[in-house]
Write a protein that holds these residues in place. Structure first.
Motif, PDB file in Angstrom:
ATOM      1  N   ARG A  42      65.991  46.226  39.886  1.00  0.00           N
ATOM      2  CA  ARG A  42      66.190  46.938  41.155  1.00  0.00           C
ATOM      3  C   ARG A  42      66.940  48.256  40.966  1.00  0.00           C
ATOM      4  O   ARG A  42      67.673  48.423  39.995  1.00  0.00           O
ATOM      5  CB  ARG A  42      66.952  46.039  42.144  1.00  0.00           C
ATOM      6  N   ILE A  43      66.756  49.161  41.918  1.00  0.00           N
ATOM      7  CA  ILE A  43      67.454  50.460  41.863  1.00  0.00           C
ATOM      8  C   ILE A  43      68.939  50.206  42.094  1.00  0.00           C
ATOM      9  O   ILE A  43      69.337  49.713  43.145  1.00  0.00           O
ATOM     10  CB  ILE A  43      66.897  51.424  42.941  1.00  0.00           C
ATOM     11  N   LYS A  44      69.764  50.537  41.113  1.00  0.00           N
ATOM     12  CA  LYS A  44      71.185  50.169  41.190  1.00  0.00           C
ATOM     13  C   LYS A  44      72.043  51.251  41.851  1.00  0.00           C
ATOM     14  O   LYS A  44      73.121  50.981  42.353  1.00  0.00           O
ATOM     15  CB  LYS A  44      71.727  49.879  39.778  1.00  0.00           C
ATOM     16  N   ASN A  45      71.571  52.494  41.820  1.00  0.00           N
ATOM     17  CA  ASN A  45      72.399  53.602  42.293  1.00  0.00           C
ATOM     18  C   ASN A  45      72.297  53.731  43.822  1.00  0.00           C
ATOM     19  O   ASN A  45      71.245  54.111  44.350  1.00  0.00           O
ATOM     20  CB  ASN A  45      71.923  54.888  41.605  1.00  0.00           C
ATOM     21  N   PRO A  46      73.394  53.442  44.540  1.00  0.00           N
ATOM     22  CA  PRO A  46      73.341  53.493  46.009  1.00  0.00           C
ATOM     23  C   PRO A  46      73.030  54.899  46.534  1.00  0.00           C
ATOM     24  O   PRO A  46      72.444  55.055  47.608  1.00  0.00           O
ATOM     25  CB  PRO A  46      74.738  53.025  46.447  1.00  0.00           C
ATOM     26  N   ASP A  47      73.438  55.946  45.766  1.00  0.00           N
ATOM     27  CA  ASP A  47      73.157  57.326  46.207  1.00  0.00           C
ATOM     28  C   ASP A  47      71.653  57.609  46.194  1.00  0.00           C
ATOM     29  O   ASP A  47      71.143  58.348  47.036  1.00  0.00           O
ATOM     30  CB  ASP A  47      73.868  58.340  45.300  1.00  0.00           C
ATOM     31  N   VAL A  48      70.960  57.030  45.209  1.00  0.00           N
ATOM     32  CA  VAL A  48      69.503  57.213  45.143  1.00  0.00           C
ATOM     33  C   VAL A  48      68.847  56.536  46.348  1.00  0.00           C
ATOM     34  O   VAL A  48      67.980  57.112  47.019  1.00  0.00           O
ATOM     35  CB  VAL A  48      68.930  56.642  43.821  1.00  0.00           C
TER      36      VAL A  48
ATOM     37  N   MET B  34      58.150  50.620  46.362  1.00  0.00           N
ATOM     38  CA  MET B  34      58.012  49.189  46.066  1.00  0.00           C
ATOM     39  C   MET B  34      58.914  48.827  44.890  1.00  0.00           C
ATOM     40  O   MET B  34      58.794  49.406  43.808  1.00  0.00           O
ATOM     41  CB  MET B  34      56.550  48.860  45.753  1.00  0.00           C
ATOM     42  N   GLU B  35      59.820  47.862  45.127  1.00  0.00           N
ATOM     43  CA  GLU B  35      60.861  47.570  44.146  1.00  0.00           C
ATOM     44  C   GLU B  35      60.726  46.140  43.608  1.00  0.00           C
ATOM     45  O   GLU B  35      60.881  45.173  44.343  1.00  0.00           O
ATOM     46  CB  GLU B  35      62.227  47.741  44.821  1.00  0.00           C
ATOM     47  N   PRO B  36      60.431  46.005  42.297  1.00  0.00           N
ATOM     48  CA  PRO B  36      60.351  44.655  41.721  1.00  0.00           C
ATOM     49  C   PRO B  36      61.706  43.956  41.791  1.00  0.00           C
ATOM     50  O   PRO B  36      62.745  44.601  41.630  1.00  0.00           O
ATOM     51  CB  PRO B  36      59.929  44.904  40.273  1.00  0.00           C
ATOM     52  N   GLN B  37      61.666  42.649  42.035  1.00  0.00           N
ATOM     53  CA  GLN B  37      62.906  41.875  42.159  1.00  0.00           C
ATOM     54  C   GLN B  37      63.194  41.129  40.849  1.00  0.00           C
ATOM     55  O   GLN B  37      62.283  40.828  40.094  1.00  0.00           O
ATOM     56  CB  GLN B  37      62.766  40.877  43.314  1.00  0.00           C
ATOM     57  N   PRO B  38      64.474  40.821  40.610  1.00  0.00           N
ATOM     58  CA  PRO B  38      64.805  40.110  39.376  1.00  0.00           C
ATOM     59  C   PRO B  38      64.131  38.739  39.329  1.00  0.00           C
ATOM     60  O   PRO B  38      63.842  38.149  40.370  1.00  0.00           O
ATOM     61  CB  PRO B  38      66.323  39.956  39.441  1.00  0.00           C
ATOM     62  N   GLY B  39      63.858  38.276  38.123  1.00  0.00           N
ATOM     63  CA  GLY B  39      63.211  36.986  37.945  1.00  0.00           C
ATOM     64  C   GLY B  39      63.024  36.735  36.471  1.00  0.00           C
ATOM     65  O   GLY B  39      63.413  37.566  35.631  1.00  0.00           O
ATOM     66  N   PRO B  40      62.397  35.608  36.123  1.00  0.00           N
ATOM     67  CA  PRO B  40      62.267  35.229  34.711  1.00  0.00           C
ATOM     68  C   PRO B  40      61.468  36.219  33.870  1.00  0.00           C
ATOM     69  O   PRO B  40      61.591  36.230  32.650  1.00  0.00           O
ATOM     70  CB  PRO B  40      61.559  33.867  34.767  1.00  0.00           C
ATOM     71  N   LEU B  41      60.661  37.093  34.504  1.00  0.00           N
ATOM     72  CA  LEU B  41      59.846  38.027  33.718  1.00  0.00           C
ATOM     73  C   LEU B  41      60.573  39.347  33.420  1.00  0.00           C
ATOM     74  O   LEU B  41      60.001  40.256  32.830  1.00  0.00           O
ATOM     75  CB  LEU B  41      58.521  38.298  34.440  1.00  0.00           C
TER      76      LEU B  41
ATOM     77  N   ILE C 135      51.715  55.215  52.110  1.00  0.00           N
ATOM     78  CA  ILE C 135      51.754  55.589  50.692  1.00  0.00           C
ATOM     79  C   ILE C 135      52.673  54.600  49.986  1.00  0.00           C
ATOM     80  O   ILE C 135      53.737  54.252  50.511  1.00  0.00           O
ATOM     81  CB  ILE C 135      52.301  57.016  50.511  1.00  0.00           C
ATOM     82  N   ALA C 136      52.256  54.148  48.809  1.00  0.00           N
ATOM     83  CA  ALA C 136      53.097  53.250  48.020  1.00  0.00           C
ATOM     84  C   ALA C 136      53.317  53.840  46.632  1.00  0.00           C
ATOM     85  O   ALA C 136      52.374  54.324  45.997  1.00  0.00           O
ATOM     86  CB  ALA C 136      52.422  51.881  47.891  1.00  0.00           C
ATOM     87  N   ILE C 137      54.574  53.827  46.203  1.00  0.00           N
ATOM     88  CA  ILE C 137      54.915  54.156  44.821  1.00  0.00           C
ATOM     89  C   ILE C 137      55.844  53.037  44.333  1.00  0.00           C
ATOM     90  O   ILE C 137      56.371  52.276  45.141  1.00  0.00           O
ATOM     91  CB  ILE C 137      55.608  55.536  44.684  1.00  0.00           C
ATOM     92  N   VAL C 138      56.037  52.920  43.037  1.00  0.00           N
ATOM     93  CA  VAL C 138      56.940  51.889  42.508  1.00  0.00           C
ATOM     94  C   VAL C 138      58.269  52.543  42.145  1.00  0.00           C
ATOM     95  O   VAL C 138      58.289  53.605  41.518  1.00  0.00           O
ATOM     96  CB  VAL C 138      56.331  51.205  41.259  1.00  0.00           C
ATOM     97  N   GLY C 139      59.362  51.918  42.568  1.00  0.00           N
ATOM     98  CA  GLY C 139      60.685  52.431  42.191  1.00  0.00           C
ATOM     99  C   GLY C 139      61.498  51.310  41.571  1.00  0.00           C
ATOM    100  O   GLY C 139      61.520  50.200  42.088  1.00  0.00           O
ATOM    101  N   GLN C 140      62.134  51.580  40.449  1.00  0.00           N
ATOM    102  CA  GLN C 140      63.045  50.591  39.881  1.00  0.00           C
ATOM    103  C   GLN C 140      64.137  51.314  39.125  1.00  0.00           C
ATOM    104  O   GLN C 140      64.098  52.537  38.979  1.00  0.00           O
ATOM    105  CB  GLN C 140      62.308  49.586  38.992  1.00  0.00           C
TER     106      GLN C 140
END
Length: 334
Positions: A60-66, A47-54, A13-18
Motif C-alpha cells: 500500500r501507499i505509505k506516504n500520507p502526503d502522497v 487501484m491499490e493492492p492490499q497486503p497478503g500472502p503474495l 479511469i483506473a491506474i495502479v498505485g502502490q
C-alpha cells in the motif's frame, strides 16, 4: 446501443498505485489529467493492492502526503485483493484490480507511467469494441528454429479458447510477420464493463500460465503474460486493432513514457513541457521531491541535460541504445 464516446459521456479511469515509484507516477498522472482534461467528468481510481500472502512487504501507499495530494487532485484510492499474482508477477495487478471497479461502467485503464497530454474527452472511445496500445514491438512470441513460427504459436492459443483465429489477422501484413497477428502493449485498454473484461483476462492469463499449449513450451511468459492474454480477450469481446483513430492515445492525448530518463531522451517537446508544468506548483513539488528520479530529473535539471544528448529528429532505432547512452552519461534512474 453503441457506447461510442460522446463529449458528455462519463467513463472511469483506473491506474495502479502502490508504495514506491508507482505512487509518485500516480500523482503525475492525476496532475496531468486535471491539467489537460479539465472537463473529464468520470472518476479517477488509483487501484491499490492490499497486503497478503503474495506480497513480502505491504504494497500500500505509505506516504500520507502522497495520498492527500491524490485526493486533492480528485483521485480516489480503491483497495483490491491479490489472489493470483502479487509480487512474483506485478503486471497481474492490472488484471486483478478490474473486479474492484464499478460493474457495468465504461472504463479506460492506463499504466501508471503515463501522462495525459491532451483532452481525453475528445477521444471517441467505442466502449463496445475494446482495443489496447498499438505502441508495441515484437517482444512475444520468439519463434524457435525448429518449432512453430508466429502463425502456429498464436493459433495454438486461439484454438485453446475456441476463438476464431483467421478473423484476428491483419491480411495486409505478410504471413509469419509479427504484425499480422493481434498483439498489443498493455499500457492502456478500455471496455464497457471492467468485470466482464477482468473475468476473461484472469481466466485466459491463468490458463496460459498454468496449462499452456504444447506449441508454447519454449516461450517465456514472464513478463509477457498480460500481453499474451490481452489480444485474446479483446478479440473475444468483439474488439480489434483499429477501433480508435490513430495518433490520439500514445500520440497527442497521452504518452506512456515508462521511465523519466526515457521520457527526456525520446518523447516530443509537448510531453516534456507537460511534465515540467504539472510538477511546478509548490504544493505538489513538496510531495514529488520524495521521489529521487523526479527530484533529480525534473527539479535539478538533469532531465534537460540528458535530453541534450539526443537529436530528437534522429533517435537511435533501438531502445537499448538509448538506455546505454543514458547509463554511460550517468543519467539512468528507475
Amino acid at each position: 446501443m453503441s457506447h461510442a464516446s460522446r463529449p458528455d459521456q462519463a467513463f472511469n479511469i483506473a491506474i495502479v498505485g502502490q508504495h514506491g515509484r508507482l505512487a509518485y507516477e500516480a500523482l503525475l498522472f492525476a496532475a496531468s489529467l486535471r491539467h489537460h482534461s479539465p472537463h473529464f467528468s468520470g472518476n479517477l481510481y488509483v487501484m491499490e493492492p492490499q497486503p497478503g500472502p503474495l506480497w513480502s512487504d505491504d504494497p500500500r501507499i505509505k506516504n500520507p502526503d502522497v495520498i492527500s495530494a491524490l485526493h486533492n487532485l480528485g483521485a480516489e484510492v480503491i483497495p483490491f485483493d491479490t489472489k493470483h499474482f502479487g509480487e512474483s508477477y506485478p503486471y497481474g495487478n492490472k488484471i486483478e484490480m478490474l473486479n474492484a471497479l464499478p460493474k457495468a461502467e465504461p472504463f479506460v485503464f492506463f499504466d501508471t507511467d503515463t501522462l495525459i497530454t491532451g483532452d481525453l474527452m475528445s477521444v471517441p472511445f467505442d466502449f463496445d469494441r475494446p482495443m489496447a496500445s498499438m505502441r508495441r514491438t515484437n517482444t512475444w512470441p520468439v519463434p524457435q528454429l525448429y518449432g512453430p513460427q508466429y502463425a502456429g504459436l498464436w493459433k495454438s492459443l486461439y484454438d485453446k479458447f475456441d476463438l476464431d483465429f483467421d478473423s484476428s489477422l491483419d491480411l495486409s501484413q505478410p504471413d509469419d510477420y509479427w504484425q499480422r497477428y493481434l498483439y498489443f502493449n498493455a499500457g492502456f485498454f478500455f471496455y464497457r464493463c471492467p468485470h466482464e473484461f477482468g473475468e476473461k483476462f484472469l481466466h485466459y492469463a491463468l490458463a496460459i500460465r498454468d496449462d499452456a499449449p504444447e506449441e508454447l513450451c519454449a516461450q517465456s511468459f514472464d513478463p509477457w503474460l498480460d500481453q499474451v492474454a490481452l489480444p485474446l480477450v479483446i478479440h473475444a469481446l468483439g474488439g480489434a486493432r483499429d477501433t480508435l483513430p490513430d495518433g490520439l492515445i500514445d500520440g497527442s492525448v497521452s504518452c506512456h513514457y515508462r521511465l523519466l530518463p526515457l521520457l527526456y531522451a525520446r518523447e516530443p517537446d509537448h510531453v516534456v513541457e507537460t511534465l515540467e508544468t504539472i510538477a511546478a506548483p509548490n504544493k505538489l513539488k513538496k510531495v514529488l521531491k520524495g521521489s529521487e528520479p523526479i527530484k533529480r530529473m525534473v527539479y535539478q535539471g538533469r532531465g534537460r541535460k540528458a535530453r541534450a544528448l539526443f537529436d530528437q529528429d534522429n533517435l537511435p532505432r533501438k531502445e537499448q541504445a538509448i538506455r546505454n547512452r543514458l547509463k554511460s552519461n550517468g543519467y539512468w534512474m528507475r
